[in-house]
Design an enzyme around this catalytic site. Structure first.
Site, short mmCIF file in Angstrom:
data_model
loop_
_atom_site.label_atom_id
_atom_site.label_comp_id
_atom_site.label_asym_id
_atom_site.label_seq_id
_atom_site.Cartn_x
_atom_site.Cartn_y
_atom_site.Cartn_z
N HIS A 55 0.28 0.04 -11.45
CA HIS A 55 -0.31 -0.27 -10.16
C HIS A 55 -1.53 0.61 -9.86
CE1 HIS A 55 -0.12 -2.75 -6.74
NE2 HIS A 55 0.56 -1.98 -5.91
N ASN A 105 -0.80 0.49 0.17
CA ASN A 105 -0.85 -0.47 1.27
C ASN A 105 -1.81 -0.07 2.39
OD1 ASN A 105 1.12 -1.69 -0.22
ND2 ASN A 105 2.57 -1.92 1.45
N ASN A 151 -1.96 -5.82 -2.16
CA ASN A 151 -1.86 -5.10 -0.89
C ASN A 151 -2.98 -4.08 -0.68
OD1 ASN A 151 0.46 -6.45 -0.04
ND2 ASN A 151 1.80 -5.05 -1.15
#
Length: 255
Positions: A55, A105, A151
């Site tokens: 990620h 996020n 996100n």
């Protein structure tokens, strides 16, 4: 209201609360740096402390970019933008490299604050992030548009109030078998994946540099300089054009 919708709303509230902390006078100190030429920012989206996960591959790309230009030891913490920052010149381009120190996020909070501090327009901010829908080894440039479910990108769009930011999408592939997407993206690259990761990072750096050269060869646009201006300004221009155009154009706008 389902859980996903609720989480999205809460994230937007957090973005707004963090951005409501007004910029201190110190944040304007470096806005006048490199007054000649166009400034650009490259952002490696990810989670702090999890730089080696899929990620956070965007952060790994920025690390590779810094290393190529002997800047790996130049990262400094900037508490005003909640990020690690390098301000330098790369390929005759004034560049700010940014690694947010906030969770994925809410990465957009760091990006928006840095854009304000360094006087960088949204269209000059390159977001580098992981892409589930491309296998490892594949990268692609996306010229603005929706967040496509990412996100970190969604947070940037929300905080900058525009979606014009170009993106370098670095493929990480989808999980195999019964592995969940969340576990996959938050996991580290496997031994097999690490064999090709170095070449992926090098290819990503090459692509970023080619983007710098392409942008420098283009005339400076008349886009708004405010980090929050892109989408709203474009809408206002559309409205003006519609009101000034003959009935034919007005009818076309309604189709």
């Amino acid at each position: 209201m389902n859980f996903v919708t609720m989480r999205g709303l809460l994230t937007r509230v957090v973005n707004r609360v963090l951005l409501s902390e007004l910029f201190t006078p110190a944040m304007g100190i470096e806005a006048d740096m490199h007054t000649e030429g166009r400034r650009r920012m490259v952002v490696g989206l990810g989670n702090p402390g999890m730089e080696s996960t899929r990620h956070s591959v965007g952060m790994a790309v920025l690390g590779a970019l810094a290393t190529r230009f002997s800047l790996a030891d130049c990262w400094r913490s900037d508490k005003h933008v909640s990020a690690e920052v390098i301000v330098s010149e790369i390929e005759h381009t004034h560049v700010v490299l940014l690694r947010p120190r906030l969770l994925m996020n809410i990465n957009g909070v760091s990006v928006a604050k840095a854009a304000r501090k360094y006087g960088i327009r949204p269209e000059d901010i390159m977001l580098v992030h992981d892409e589930l829908d491309k296998p490892l080894g594949k990268i692609a440039i996306k010229h603005g548009g929706s967040a496509r479910g990412h996100n970190g990108v969604r947070s940037c769009v929300d905080c900058l109030q525009t979606d014009v930011m170009p993106r370098l999408r670095v493929g990480i592939g989808r999980p195999a078998g019964q592995t969940s997407v969340e576990r996959h993206v938050l996991g580290r690259f496997s031994a097999e994946e690490r064999k090709v990761l170095d070449s992926v990072l090098a290819q990503s750096v090459d692509t970023l540099l080619s983007q710098f050269l392409q942008q420098d060869s283009q005339p400076d646009s008349q886009s708004p300089s405010s980090p929050a201006g892109g989408r709203q300004a474009a809408q206002k221009r559309k409205e003006r054009e519609s009101s000034d155009s003959p009935a034919k154009d007005s009818a076309a706008a309604q189709t």
